[in-house]
Scaffold this active site. Structure first.
Site, PDB file in Angstrom:
ATOM      1  CB  CYS A  78     -37.637  19.364 -34.341  1.00 47.39           C
ATOM      2  SG  CYS A  78     -36.652  18.261 -33.318  1.00 47.39           S
ATOM      3  CB  CYS A  98     -36.216  13.775 -33.341  1.00 43.44           C
ATOM      4  SG  CYS A  98     -36.298  14.736 -31.819  1.00 43.44           S
ATOM      5  CB  SER A  99     -40.610  14.811 -34.760  1.00 40.54           C
ATOM      6  OG  SER A  99     -40.574  13.769 -33.805  1.00 40.54           O
ATOM      7  CB  CYS A 100     -38.937  18.662 -30.288  1.00 40.65           C
ATOM      8  SG  CYS A 100     -37.684  17.536 -29.674  1.00 40.65           S
TER       9      CYS A 100
END
Lengths: 206, 96
Positions: A110, A113-115
């Site tokens: 990702c 961000c941090s999906c």
């Protein structure tokens, strides 16, 4: 301890205090109850784990029809399996599977961000959110993979899948060779979270 | 540039270093689950704060602390939706 070293600890404490204050203010306002956060966390930690992903991978390894359906419509195929109720909620509708094959290796990241595909893999490991990993995996995936022990032949294509709010990717790793006689339980042991992110191969010792 | 050392060492390690990070995670999910904001809107706030950190000069931005960004995004969503300024009776109107 010098001021420089004390800083991160102060920052920890201030973040911790801010979170505690927000939660208690929201409870006071009646937006949530004292049990809300505990219930949400308990659900995540008990039901949304890599065990779901392992079951999906083993089914895909042992049932070619399922694999085809999984790649065509991931949430619908997952719904066929006996996984925890509510799996399709909490971002489950955005799950998308990609399969490794001879000559093709998939890697999920990702970049913004941090999906992460929570319903099938649980919460992401720390390094998945690291800015260096996110930037480098997008720019030089072959090198990053080699550094974490995945040495791919030069002619293997590497596909990098950037997760987002509407597509949360996970990888169906290749089934290791000489596992024809394995039971489903034995096959599940070969599937790691890392292999379902594309940063390891199934059956590789970590 | 080297990968964070945990890239190769923390297989299967706990996902939270501190309990407050776990609470912040649960709180953000809970507010979305109960319809106070769409998860995409929280993600957008998270992407913005991370983006600001990434664009800032290294000398000014401080160490990378993922959960500081998470908390900043959470704070922004709570402020934007007025969750701490509305009366409890008006809150259910946010449900979708």
């Amino acid at each position: 301890m010098s001021g420089q070293f004390a800083y991160p600890q102060d920052r920890e404490q201030s973040s911790a205090a801010k979170v505690a204050a927000l939660e208690s203010l929201l409870i006071e306002k009646g937006v949530i109850t004292p049990e809300t956060v505990n219930k949400v966390l308990a659900y995540f930690e008990s039901e949304m784990t890599p065990l779901n992903g392992k079951k999906i991978v083993v089914r895909a390894w042992t049932d070619a029809g399922f694999l085809a359906r999984l790649l065509a419509d991931t949430p619908a195929a997952i719904a066929e399996l006996d996984l925890p109720k509510g799996m399709v909620g909490a971002e489950g509708e955005h799950l998308r599977a990609v399969a490794n094959a001879p000559g093709v290796h998939n890697l999920i990241i990702c970049s913004l961000c941090s999906c992460f595909p929570w319903p099938v893999l649980g919460l992401p490991p720390y390094w998945y959110k690291d800015p260096v990993f996110r930037a480098r995996a997008a720019r030089e995936p072959r090198k990053v993979l080699a550094e974490v022990g995945v040495h791919l032949p030069e002619d293997t294509e590497i596909k990098v899948w950037d997760s987002s709010g509407t597509a949360r990717w996970f990888v169906i790793p290749e089934r290791p060779t000489a596992t024809e006689d394995f039971t489903e339980a034995q096959l599940m042991e070969l599937v790691t979270t890392e292999s379902m992110m594309g940063v390891a191969l199934a059956g590789a010792r970590s | 540039m080297r990968l964070h050392e945990s890239c190769t060492t923390d297989h299967g390690a706990p996902r939270f270093d501190h309990e407050w990070q776990r609470r912040a995670f649960g709180l953000a999910i809970a507010l979305s689950e109960f319809g106070h904001y769409r998860w995409e809107d929280f993600q957008r706030a998270l992407i913005e704060t991370i983006g600001r950190w990434e664009r800032a000069p290294e000398s000014e931005r401080g160490d990378w602390k993922y959960y500081d960004h998470w908390v900043a995004a959470l704070q922004k969503m709570i402020d934007d939706r007025g969750l701490l300024t509305t009366t409890p009776a008006s809150v259910p109107n946010h449900h979708q």
